[in-house]
Design an enzyme around this catalytic site. Structure first.
Site, short mmCIF file in Angstrom:
data_model
loop_
_atom_site.label_atom_id
_atom_site.label_comp_id
_atom_site.label_asym_id
_atom_site.label_seq_id
_atom_site.Cartn_x
_atom_site.Cartn_y
_atom_site.Cartn_z
N GLY A 289 -6.95 14.99 -36.60
CA GLY A 289 -7.09 13.54 -36.77
C GLY A 289 -7.84 12.92 -35.62
O GLY A 289 -7.55 13.21 -34.46
N ASP B 53 3.81 -2.93 -37.52
CA ASP B 53 3.46 -1.71 -38.24
C ASP B 53 4.26 -1.53 -39.52
O ASP B 53 3.79 -0.95 -40.49
CB ASP B 53 3.66 -0.49 -37.35
CG ASP B 53 2.60 -0.37 -36.26
OD1 ASP B 53 1.67 -1.20 -36.25
OD2 ASP B 53 2.70 0.56 -35.44
N VAL C 154 -2.10 12.40 -37.65
CA VAL C 154 -2.62 12.15 -39.00
C VAL C 154 -2.09 10.86 -39.60
O VAL C 154 -1.90 10.75 -40.81
CB VAL C 154 -2.31 13.34 -39.92
CG1 VAL C 154 -3.13 14.55 -39.52
CG2 VAL C 154 -0.82 13.68 -39.91
N ILE D 195 8.05 1.74 -29.50
CA ILE D 195 7.12 2.84 -29.28
C ILE D 195 6.02 2.44 -28.30
O ILE D 195 5.66 3.18 -27.40
CB ILE D 195 6.50 3.31 -30.61
CG1 ILE D 195 7.58 3.95 -31.50
CG2 ILE D 195 5.35 4.29 -30.38
CD1 ILE D 195 8.22 5.18 -30.89
N GLU E 32 17.20 2.07 -30.07
CA GLU E 32 16.82 3.12 -29.11
C GLU E 32 16.45 2.58 -27.74
O GLU E 32 17.16 2.81 -26.76
CB GLU E 32 15.65 3.92 -29.69
CG GLU E 32 15.45 5.25 -29.02
CD GLU E 32 14.46 6.13 -29.79
OE1 GLU E 32 14.15 7.22 -29.29
OE2 GLU E 32 14.00 5.71 -30.87
N ALA F 117 -0.44 -3.24 -31.70
CA ALA F 117 0.64 -3.95 -31.02
C ALA F 117 0.35 -5.44 -30.93
O ALA F 117 1.25 -6.27 -31.12
CB ALA F 117 0.85 -3.37 -29.63
N HIS G 262 -24.11 -12.85 -13.74
CA HIS G 262 -24.89 -11.68 -13.35
C HIS G 262 -24.48 -11.24 -11.94
O HIS G 262 -24.27 -12.08 -11.08
CB HIS G 262 -26.38 -12.02 -13.36
CG HIS G 262 -27.25 -10.92 -12.81
ND1 HIS G 262 -27.62 -9.83 -13.54
CD2 HIS G 262 -27.81 -10.76 -11.57
CE1 HIS G 262 -28.39 -9.03 -12.81
NE2 HIS G 262 -28.51 -9.58 -11.60
#
EC number: 1.8.1.4
Length: 463
Positions: free
Chosen positions: A179, A309, A268, A41, A36, A317, A442
């Site tokens: 979700g 995944d 979900v 994604i 694709e 990722a 700081h």
């Protein structure tokens, strides 16, 4: 005649494209097959475009606070189409960059659908037909997609998945998000900030269920303060779609009530893209829509690896990218360390941001560990007050016997940037003494990281 490679990567997401580049850097002849778009994604429909949209929402939120900072801003508004256009432009820029990196590293790019065809063989169907290529090693990196529950399927008009939410056909007036994981709560935060009346339904006993309970409770208070409705221990049983209205049947406490919305986002969970790859024929085991692997991402079938995944939690990722590097180095004959899921940070870019690494307090106790817990609030930090971001907290968990940093959990401004300090600490096996003796600059938000460690041992200075 089949093309021959040392390594073929199927999928060009953050796991696959990184694996391909690292393999090429190590001298392997590499091909990457993508059906694709380069970047997968994450770059095209996930991590990057959502952050671009959330940045627009953050700026919009700050514009409304201009008076607090001695500034004036009149006629504040937004153009949703322009927000989306910027988001898509950012995604396109990064996706195009991967093509450049492939050329630079001499990775062969093949646009098409791949399928395992036997030991060391892959067939690729492109717009020109089907061809076969061979490889000594094959890396499966096909990622995952949104889970669809019966009756809650997205239609792109009234009910959206994450892709629809990234190119919204309209601005929701009354929004239901199903979700409250990272995807759901980020979209809830975005649309709520832009003015949508937002309700979040979570089936577990709290929002952000994978996070430390104390951090999740703090975040929930902020969400409610921002106008969200949060329904926990609740589930959406059915959606009735009629005209421009969706009626949600929400079950909670044994009772079911109906509420009307004009838009629903279903978030979900995800399922791995295992279909059409020839996994079963190859003898590769799939469990609950994810490929089963060992700690080195080996599938059990010689020469075939699975990363990201597709290979299971955590669905991140950066985990996929690191696995891609590890696998490339294995294939090239190296001896990399296995990826440790417990040392991978999770980040959620809602407002306020959430970030964590390691064990939660509840998990540490469940494991029978004796622990020391430190906390420090943003309101005790000079930089946070100067930024106008006094709402937040940093929490650290140590092994009382060894001083090992077991976990760190944060909620508040820019914590997704701060968390890496603790990630490095865990990787280097840092103890509480090391962190106490480290000088933090700081004024910075990072000083709270120091104070939280000190608090775990009763030594906090500013709280």
């Amino acid at each position: 005649m089949a093309q021959n490679f040392d390594m073929v990567v199927i999928g060009a997401g953050p796991g696959g494209y990184v694996a391909a580049i690292r393999g090429a850097q190590l001298g392997l002849k590499v091909a990457c097959i993508e059906r694709e778009h380069l970047g997968g994604i994450c770059l095209n429909w996930g991590c990057i475009p959502t952050k671009a949209m959330l940045r627009s929402a953050e700026v919009y939120h700050l514009m409304h606070r201009a008076k607090e900072f001695g500034l004036k801003a009149d006629g504040i508004g937004y153009d949703l189409d322009a927000v989306v256009k910027r988001s898509r432009g950012v995604a396109k820029q990064l996706s195009g960059g991967i093509g450049h990196l492939f050329k630079k590293n001499k990775v062969t790019t093949i646009m098409g659908a791949a399928k395992l065809a036997g030991k060391g063989r892959v067939t690729v169907t492109t717009d020109k037909g089907t061809e076969e290529i061979t490889a000594k090693a094959i890396v499966l990196a096909t990622g995952a997609r949104a889970r669809e529950l019966p009756g809650l399927e997205p239609d792109g008009k009234l009910v959206w998945n994450y892709k629809h939410a990234l190119v919204p056909p309209h601005m929701p007036k009354k929004l239901l998000v199903i979700g409250s994981g990272a995807i759901g709560i980020e979209f809830a935060s975005f649309f709520n900030t832009l003015g949508a009346d937002t309700t979040v339904v979570e089936v577990m006993d709290r929002v952000l269920p994978v996070e430390d309970a104390e951090i999740a409770a703090f975040a929930k208070k902020q969400f409610v303060k921002q106008g969200m409705t949060i329904l926990e221990k609740a589930s959406v049983k059915k959606l009735d779609r009629k005209g421009d209205t969706v009626t949600a049947h929400i079950e909670s406490g044994g009772k079911t009530e109906t509420r009307d919305f004009d838009t629903v986002i279903s978030a979900v969970g995800i399922v791995g893209n295992t279909e059409g790859l020839g996994l079963e024929e190859a003898g590769i085991k799939v469990d609950r829509a994810h490929v089963v692997t060992d700690s080195y991402c080996r599938t059990g079938v010689e020469g075939v690896y699975a990363i990201g995944d597709l290979a299971g939690a955590p669905w991140l990722a950066h985990k996929a990218s690191h696995e891609g590097v590890m696998v490339a180095e294995l294939i090239a004959g190296g001896h990399p360390h296995a990826v440790d899921p417990g040392s991978i940070a999770g980040c959620t870019y809602c407002h306020p941001q959430i970030a964590s690494v390691g064990l939660t307090e509840a998990k540490a106790k469940e494991m029978g560990l004796e622990i020391k817990v430190g906390r420090f609030p943003f309101m005790g930090n000079g930089k946070a007050i100067a930024l106008g971001e006094p709402e937040g907290m940093i929490k650290t968990i140590f092994d009382a016997k060894t001083g090992e940093l077991l976990g760190a959990h944060m909620v508040g401004a820019e914590v997704t940037e701060l968390i890496q300090g603790y990630v490095i600490g865990r990787k280097l096996e840092t103890t509480e003494a090391d962190l106490m003796e480290t000088v933090f600059p700081h004024p910075t938000l990072s000083e709270m990281m120091h104070e939280s460690v000190l608090d775990a041992y009763g030594r906090a200075i500013h709280f």
